[in-house]
Design an enzyme around this catalytic site. Structure first.
Site, short mmCIF file in Angstrom:
data_model
loop_
_atom_site.label_atom_id
_atom_site.label_comp_id
_atom_site.label_asym_id
_atom_site.label_seq_id
_atom_site.Cartn_x
_atom_site.Cartn_y
_atom_site.Cartn_z
N GLY A 157 -19.34 38.39 19.12
CA GLY A 157 -20.15 40.20 18.50
C GLY A 157 -20.78 38.91 17.55
N ASP B 201 -7.93 32.67 17.90
CA ASP B 201 -8.95 31.60 18.17
C ASP B 201 -9.06 30.52 16.39
OD1 ASP B 201 -11.25 30.40 19.30
OD2 ASP B 201 -12.44 31.86 18.49
N LEU C 126 -25.94 36.27 10.52
CA LEU C 126 -25.68 34.81 9.77
C LEU C 126 -24.94 33.99 10.79
CD1 LEU C 126 -22.94 36.47 6.99
CD2 LEU C 126 -25.34 35.15 6.94
N GLY C 127 -24.79 34.30 11.73
CA GLY C 127 -23.99 33.93 13.59
C GLY C 127 -23.69 34.91 14.66
N GLY D 169 -19.12 34.67 20.45
CA GLY D 169 -18.74 34.90 21.26
C GLY D 169 -18.06 36.51 21.03
N VAL E 198 -22.65 38.62 13.30
CA VAL E 198 -22.58 38.80 12.20
C VAL E 198 -23.80 38.88 11.04
CG1 VAL E 198 -20.73 38.09 10.43
CG2 VAL E 198 -20.05 37.59 12.16
N LYS F 265 -19.24 42.26 10.72
CA LYS F 265 -19.74 42.21 12.43
C LYS F 265 -19.44 43.20 13.56
CE LYS F 265 -16.59 39.03 15.59
NZ LYS F 265 -15.47 38.32 15.18
#
Ligand SMILES: *[C@@H]1O[C@H](CO)[C@@H](O)[C@H](O)[C@H]1NC(C)=O
Ligand SMILES: *[C@@H]1O[C@H](CO)[C@@H](O)[C@H](O)[C@H]1NC(C)=O
Ligand SMILES: *[C@@H]1O[C@H](CO)[C@@H](O)[C@H](O)[C@H]1NC(C)=O
Ligand SMILES: *[C@@H]1O[C@H](CO)[C@@H](O)[C@H](O)[C@H]1NC(C)=O
Ligand SMILES: *[C@@H]1O[C@H](CO)[C@@H](O)[C@H](O)[C@H]1NC(C)=O
Ligand SMILES: *[C@@H]1O[C@H](CO)[C@@H](O)[C@H](O)[C@H]1NC(C)=O
Ligand SMILES: *[C@@H]1O[C@H](CO)[C@@H](O)[C@H](O)[C@H]1NC(C)=O
Ligand SMILES: *[C@@H]1O[C@H](CO)[C@@H](O)[C@H](O)[C@H]1NC(C)=O
Ligand SMILES: *[C@@H]1O[C@H](CO)[C@@H](O)[C@H](O)[C@H]1NC(C)=O
Ligand SMILES: *[C@@H]1O[C@H](CO)[C@@H](O)[C@H](O)[C@H]1NC(C)=O
Ligand SMILES: *[C@@H]1O[C@H](CO)[C@@H](O)[C@H](O)[C@H]1NC(C)=O
Length: 757
Positions: free
Chosen positions: A443, A556, A437-438, A441, A445, A459
């Site tokens: 890890g 973040d 999915l993405g 920085g 997902v 994740k």
């Protein structure tokens, strides 16, 4: 047509071998002495008999010489010095000679009219090896007839009477039987070497004889000695009037010495010349005979006359149904490999028990070996598995799984689940690329689909420092307990792996970053929607800051970490990077993180992450939402490349509205513009103490959102708008020095918040 080559190859050895073996087996043992004739016509003459001198045995008293008269066709064989023909001669001690039967013929009144002139007697005497065989019988044929014979000294030996019976007193069929009517017979004793027959003519002496005996008498009567196996009486003999010859059986033996044991005393005279012979005494008269020992064949009276029998070549005489091996003087007939029994009888070989036993042993052994190997393999697998489990357990413990479990039971968080590695592998199709999915920085997902159909975002973090993992479970437990509609829910985790994996609720509509920057830039997003998203996000962060002690800081905060669900409801995510507020310097040092463009400048200086760091970062999000510009952008003048700094500059110069995106500029109410500008300005204050709390930011945004929505919905209902706005923004509008009072309020709230924490 030529046979196929393979057939030739198959047959060729047969063709070459067969004649050879046949030749080998057919070296027939000698019958007579070397260079001596042994045939007369079709009669084979074995030594000690022979024709030429030195070709027959010559001992002190016996004459074994024979004569073959070639002037007959076929040639006839005779005993030398005798006119009696020999019909056959056997090495076993038998021979047959033809002797004329003694005849007497009468006229109807019973008077003798003629008889045989040829010699009808047999007299070979001591100079010959012959003795009359006991297989002979004495016969008197014709009726009325009385026959008998005498020995060399004229004494009666044996005889019988043959009578005639009138046909009306028939005894039934007498054809073929020699039992007294027309024919009679008598046995003879053994050892006879002399035979001289006589017959009595009853007809010539009528006186005193019952006339019945003379009734229908035969014209001729015969008396003779004949081999009983050969002579067969029948009625045709009753009408005969001519002479005829009969076969007389004779036994021969080496008779110069009475028996074997005696004969063996003088080996130069001993008739049994060959090795492998047996000597046996004659059973008819004195003397002895020789034969080859068992397993040998040939002529024992000749040196090397007895030769080994290759029994394996003579299957008829020496049946063998197994493997035949010839031996000298015998043979070995054994059952084929794997069988046992009597190979000389048909179907005598049966499967060997030993073989099956051996087979069982072999099978058993191999099964055993297999089992051992199998067991070993299993043990190896088990060990591997145990090692794996141990490793997993280690990871689990290292990752704080035990603590997590304990806490879970006490906290009764039913929704939080500890997943196994397999479950996650299965759900993500072994972390396949098409499930990503993405990437960030921290890890990757993955989209995970579990067996029950639930979808989740999994994740997989990058390697963590051990120190980081120490508190992981604790943090996760807190995160797990957070149940806020604007926070992406942590469903569970997997601690069996080196770096724990986190399972989040799946949010379908992507990130806010994507929504405002990557989406069709022309697609309008109503300002109140933007404010709502901001308010929801702020509310989530405020909740995080206040729900736990020490507070959970996001660390973040950025648009890429705010997700939107089906209804574009904001969901703050990536608490995987979030940390509990650190308490010592060591921890602080390791925790410098975040994203450029959002970073709290004071955090950069002090390396200390606080809730106000999140507030600073959140201000950038508000700006992004209003301007649809990225936190850092590279178009425009150099000093304006950071959204935060360009806002500060613009706001100081009173042209905040200029940096807003066109749609916002059109929609935004002046009140809202001022409030938001003020809020952002405070949030971006270099002194974190001056910044409002997240709660305050959330409240302000919510109110602004509602106001904006109401006012845009009710452009035409201005009267209502006024009152609502007045109600919602009173804390800012009461005081003319709005920003100051806002700051005061924020500080107060912050302080009270701290106290609360
Ligand atoms: C010899 O030949 C005759 C006729 O040719 C025959 O009857 C007889 O059986 C033969 N004898 C042997 C021992 O073969
Ligand atoms: C063979 O037989 C014939 C006729 O009986 C006789 O004349 C002749 O002498 C015989 N030969 C020998 C060698 O006995
Ligand atoms: C038979 O022979 C005897 C003597 O030779 C003679 O007397 C008699 O008549 C003969 N009988 C007949 C029927 O020929
Ligand atoms: C004996 O002879 C007579 C006359 O010759 C004949 O009728 C009768 O059948 C004979 N009997 C036998 C048993 O041959
Ligand atoms: C007697 O027996 C022989 C052979 O067994 C046969 O040829 C013959 O015809 C017989 N005679 C009678 C009268 O049965
Ligand atoms: C005996 O001989 C006579 C004369 O040759 C003959 O007629 C008669 O039939 C014979 N008898 C027998 C039984 O053969
Ligand atoms: C063998 O013959 C000899 C002399 O001929 C005799 O003394 C001896 O008893 C005989 N032995 C047997 C076992 O007949
Ligand atoms: C043995 O036999 C040979 C030949 O027949 C004869 O010359 C010799 O005298 C015999 N010896 C004895 C001891 O009987
Ligand atoms: C040799 O003769 C003896 C005595 O008759 C007998 O028992 C034996 O079977 C004979 N051997 C052979 C191979 O014929
Ligand atoms: C036959 O063969 C068996 C096994 O090979 C052996 O034990 C036996 O002595 C042999 N017998 C002869 C007569 O060779
Ligand atoms: C095998 O069978 C044959 C024929 O039945 C018999 O003569 C022989 O003694 C048997 N051999 C053994 C070893 O039983």
């Amino acid at each position: 047509m030529a046979p196929p080559y393979f057939l030739l190859h198959f047959l060729l050895p047969l063709f070459t071998v067969v004649p050879f073996t046949r030749a080998a087996s057919q070296i027939s043992p000698p019958v007579s002495l070397p260079g001596c004739r042994n045939k007369c016509g079709n009669i084979t003459v074995p030594y000690p008999f022979g024709f030429e001198p030195n070709c027959f045995r010559e001992d002190s008293s016996q004459d074994f010489s024979l004569v073959c008269n070639e002037s007959y066709n076929p040639p006839r064989l005779f005993i030398s010095g005798d006119d009696r023909e020999i019909t056959d001669i056997s090495p076993r001690g038998q021979l047959h000679i033809l002797v004329t039967a003694k005849r007497a013929c009468y006229n109807s009144s019973g008077d003798y009219i003629s008889g045989t002139s040829a010699s009808t007697y047999i007299a070979y005497g001591a100079g010959r090896p012959f003795v009359l065989s006991v297989s002979n019988n004495f016969y008197a044929v014709g009726c009325p007839n009385q026959g008998y014979f005498v020995d060399a000294v004229g004494y009666y030996v044996s005889g019988c009477v043959s009578a005639c019976r009138p046909s009306q007193y028939s005894l039934g069929s007498t054809n073929g039987s020699c039992t007294g009517v027309g024919c009679c017979q008598s046995s003879i004793p053994s050892g006879l070497i002399y035979y001289e027959p006589y017959l009595q003519n009853f007809a010539s002496s009528r006186n005193g004889i019952d006339p019945i005996l003379f009734a229908n008498h035969t014209n001729c009567s015969y008396v003779f000695l004949a081999d009983s196996n050969w002579f067969q009486f029948d009625n045709s003999y009753l009408t005969r009037t001519n002479d005829f010859k009969v076969k007389v059986g004779m036994d021969w033996a080496v008779r110069n010495v009475g028996n074997c044991s005696y004969a063996k005393r003088n080996m130069t005279d001993f008739a049994c010349r060959s090795l492998n012979h047996d000597c046996y005494n004659s059973d008819n008269g004195a003397g002895y005979l020789c034969n080859c020992s068992e397993g040998y064949q040939g002529n024992p009276y000749i040196t090397e006359g007895c030769q080994d029998i290759n029994e394996c070549e003579l299957k008829k005489e020496y049946p063998c149904y197994g493997d035949c091996t010839n031996t000298i003087g015998g043979f070995n007939c054994t059952c084929p490999r794997g069988t046992e029994g009597n190979a000389t009888t048909k179907d005598g070989c049966r499967k060997k028990d030993n073989f099956t036993l051996a087979l069982k042993i072999v099978t058993g052994a191999s099964v055993g070996v297999f089992l051992v190997a199998f067991a070993g393999f299993w043990m190896y697998l088990g060990m591997q598995k145990r090692r794996l489990i141990r490793t997993r357990q280690q990871f689990f413990e290292q990752n704080g799984g035990v603590l997590l479990r304990q806490q879970m039971s006490s906290f009764k968080t039913t929704t939080f689940k500890i997943y196994t590695k397999e479950e996650l592998e299965k759900a993500t199709n072994k972390f396949s690329e098409d499930r990503v999915l993405g990437r960030g920085g921290h890890g990757i997902v993955y989209k995970g689909i579990f067996e029950d159909g639930t979808v989740a975002a999994i994740k997989r973090s990058k390697l963590m420092e051990e120190q980081e993992t120490k508190e992981f479970a604790k943090e996760m437990l807190i995160l797990a307990q957070i149940n806020h509609k604007n926070v992406v829910k942590l469903l569970g985790c997997c601690l069996e792996v080196e770096v724990p994996m986190l399972v989040y609720e799946y949010i379908s509509n992507g990130t806010l970053y994507h929504y405002i920057h990557k989406n069709n830039i022309n697609a309008p997003i109503p300002l109140h929607e933007r404010l709502r998203i901001a308010a929801e996000s702020a509310d989530a962060l405020a909740y995080m800051h206040s729900s736990a002690s020490p507070p959970i800081l996001h660390g973040d905060v950025k648009t890429a970490n705010i997700l939107l669900d089906d209804n574009f409801v904001a969901k703050v995510s990536d608490f995987g990077a979030s940390k509990l507020a650190p308490n010592d310097e060591a921890e602080i040092a390791t925790l410098v993180q975040g994203t450029c463009g959002y970073l709290d400048p004071e955090y950069l200086l002090t390396c200390q992450l606080t809730d106000k760091s999140d507030v600073y970062s959140f201000a950038v999000i508000i700006l992004e939402l209003l301007t649809r510009k990225k936190a850092l952008y590279f178009e425009g003048p150099e000093e304006d490349r950071s959204l935060a700094s360009s806002f500060c500059v613009a706001n100081k110069e009173g042209r905040f509205i200029e940096i807003l995106d066109g749609q916002v500029r059109d929609e935004i109410k002046l009140e809202v513009l001022e409030e938001i500008g003020d809020l952002v300005m405070h949030c971006l204050n270099m002194n974190r103490e001056e910044r409002p709390t997240m709660r305050e930011v959330a409240d302000t945004l919510e109110k602004a959102s509602k106001f904006q929505k109401k006012s845009s919905n009710e452009e035409n209902h201005v009267e209502e708008t006024e009152s609502l706005l007045g109600d919602s923004v009173d804390i800012y509008t009461r005081d003319s020095s709005m920003s100051y009072s806002f700051a005061q309020q924020a500080i107060f709230d912050m302080e009270s918040g701290r106290r609360r924490l």
